[in-house]
Design a protein around this motif. Structure first.
Motif, PDB file in Angstrom:
ATOM      1  N   ALA A   9     -63.153 -52.244  11.928  1.00  0.00           N
ATOM      2  CA  ALA A   9     -63.062 -53.301  10.914  1.00  0.00           C
ATOM      3  C   ALA A   9     -61.906 -53.018   9.969  1.00  0.00           C
ATOM      4  CB  ALA A   9     -64.378 -53.392  10.144  1.00  0.00           C
ATOM      5  N   ARG A  10     -61.715 -51.765   9.643  1.00  0.00           N
ATOM      6  CA  ARG A  10     -60.637 -51.396   8.728  1.00  0.00           C
ATOM      7  C   ARG A  10     -59.265 -51.750   9.297  1.00  0.00           C
ATOM      8  NH1 ARG A  10     -59.525 -45.370   6.121  1.00  0.00           N
ATOM      9  NH2 ARG A  10     -57.616 -45.965   5.021  1.00  0.00           N
ATOM     10  N   VAL A  11     -59.100 -51.621  10.605  1.00  0.00           N
ATOM     11  CA  VAL A  11     -57.806 -51.945  11.213  1.00  0.00           C
ATOM     12  C   VAL A  11     -57.774 -53.384  11.734  1.00  0.00           C
ATOM     13  CG1 VAL A  11     -57.369 -49.531  11.806  1.00  0.00           C
ATOM     14  CG2 VAL A  11     -58.429 -51.033  13.510  1.00  0.00           C
ATOM     15  N   GLY A  12     -58.787 -54.178  11.360  1.00  0.00           N
ATOM     16  CA  GLY A  12     -58.772 -55.602  11.656  1.00  0.00           C
ATOM     17  C   GLY A  12     -59.130 -55.974  13.074  1.00  0.00           C
ATOM     18  N   LEU A  13     -59.992 -55.182  13.714  1.00  0.00           N
ATOM     19  CA  LEU A  13     -60.296 -55.433  15.122  1.00  0.00           C
ATOM     20  C   LEU A  13     -61.791 -55.536  15.391  1.00  0.00           C
ATOM     21  CD1 LEU A  13     -57.642 -53.086  16.768  1.00  0.00           C
ATOM     22  CD2 LEU A  13     -57.626 -55.584  16.732  1.00  0.00           C
ATOM     23  N   THR A  14     -62.543 -56.000  14.426  1.00  0.00           N
ATOM     24  CA  THR A  14     -63.992 -56.132  14.594  1.00  0.00           C
ATOM     25  C   THR A  14     -64.338 -56.957  15.830  1.00  0.00           C
ATOM     26  OG1 THR A  14     -64.378 -55.943  12.218  1.00  0.00           O
ATOM     27  CG2 THR A  14     -66.102 -57.000  13.521  1.00  0.00           C
ATOM     28  N   GLU A  15     -63.566 -58.014  16.058  1.00  0.00           N
ATOM     29  CA  GLU A  15     -63.903 -58.936  17.146  1.00  0.00           C
ATOM     30  C   GLU A  15     -63.492 -58.400  18.520  1.00  0.00           C
ATOM     31  OE1 GLU A  15     -59.620 -59.698  16.306  1.00  0.00           O
ATOM     32  OE2 GLU A  15     -61.407 -59.131  15.143  1.00  0.00           O
ATOM     33  N   LYS A  16     -62.864 -57.216  18.562  1.00  0.00           N
ATOM     34  CA  LYS A  16     -62.367 -56.687  19.840  1.00  0.00           C
ATOM     35  C   LYS A  16     -63.163 -55.491  20.351  1.00  0.00           C
ATOM     36  CE  LYS A  16     -58.799 -59.505  20.056  1.00  0.00           C
ATOM     37  NZ  LYS A  16     -58.707 -60.536  21.110  1.00  0.00           N
ATOM     38  N   VAL A  17     -64.331 -55.218  19.777  1.00  0.00           N
ATOM     39  CA  VAL A  17     -65.040 -53.990  20.144  1.00  0.00           C
ATOM     40  C   VAL A  17     -65.443 -53.963  21.623  1.00  0.00           C
ATOM     41  CG1 VAL A  17     -65.883 -53.499  17.830  1.00  0.00           C
ATOM     42  CG2 VAL A  17     -67.239 -54.955  19.346  1.00  0.00           C
TER      43      VAL A  17
END
Length: 247
Positions: A128-136
């Protein structure tokens, strides 16, 4: 930190050869906790070799390297050091058969023996910090280069390192993807992370570095705070390098 305190990284009179090629020539550097050291120089200057030596990925033939109070002179010392030093490579080095989340939790679970629930909680927070929550749940092949490199940064942070090493982290990226990775690194720097970064991104160096080091021919030619480094380069070699990269 006082001069009598132990450095985070202490490099003393290090030399390294590849066959007859003298890649590092009597290099000495000191990195204190909270320092953000940027190493720059022309191709083949030894900068990537040096940063790989700090993590024990390359072995030296002369001199000494001490990281977090441990001298890198045995396999046990190198292994112990790697659990506390994160490294981000030029070409991402993600596992292509694992999802983003699995890339991030693998080392904490297997190397640090963490519970999966703890490792996954941290991974979700850092992604989430690096802006990739939707890519897990995505695989590396489904991501852009900039996204892959941000996953690589999150993966390194999942080990809760004391130091982060970056080996030309933006050089393999398309120009429009560079800023998203640099922004992540700036965020880390603002949090006080100790960082050693090999890069040609001089804007990043001037904005973030506490010290900039210029290497050429396997030697440290000049080392200074950013203001002095860019405004008042002392050596002709650094002056020529800055002319080539800034204009």
């Amino acid at each position: 930190m006082s001069s009598g305190a132990a450095a985070t990284v202490q490099i003393d009179n290090v030399s390294k050869w590849y066959g007859d090629f003298h890649a590092l020539k009597r290099v000495s550097l000191r990195v204190e906790k909270g320092d953000r050291l940027v190493i720059c120089g022309p191709s083949g200057s030894g900068k990537s070799t040096l940063i790989r030596c700090i993590n024990g990925l390359e072995l030296i033939q002369k001199g000494s390297i001490e990281v977090l109070g441990r001298r890198l002179e045995s396999e046990d010392a190198i292994h112990a050091t790697r659990t506390r030093v994160g490294m981000v490579f030029q070409h991402f080095n993600l596992f292509p058969h694992l999802t983003v989340l699995e890339n991030c939790v693998l080392a904490p679970i297997w190397a640090n023996k963490e519970k999966r629930s703890d490792a996954e909680e941290r991974a979700h927070r850092l992604l989430a910090r690096v802006g990739l929550t939707e890519k897990v749940k995505a695989y590396p092949s489904q991501l852009s280069g900039g996204q892959q490199q941000r996953v690589a940064i999150a993966r390194a942070l999942c080990m809760q390192p004391d130091i982060m090493l970056f080996d030309e982290p933006t050089s393999a990226l398309d120009p429009e993807m560079v800023s998203e990775v640099l922004d992540t690194m700036v965020d880390l720097a603002n949090d006080g992370m100790t960082m050693v970064c090999v890069t040609h991104e001089m804007g990043f160096a001037s904005k973030v570095a506490t010290r900039v080091v210029f290497m050429d021919g396997g030697e440290v030619i000049e080392s200074a705070a950013p203001d002095a480094f860019f405004a008042h380069p002392e050596s002709a070699r650094l002056q020529a390098f800055l002319r080539s990269v800034l204009h």
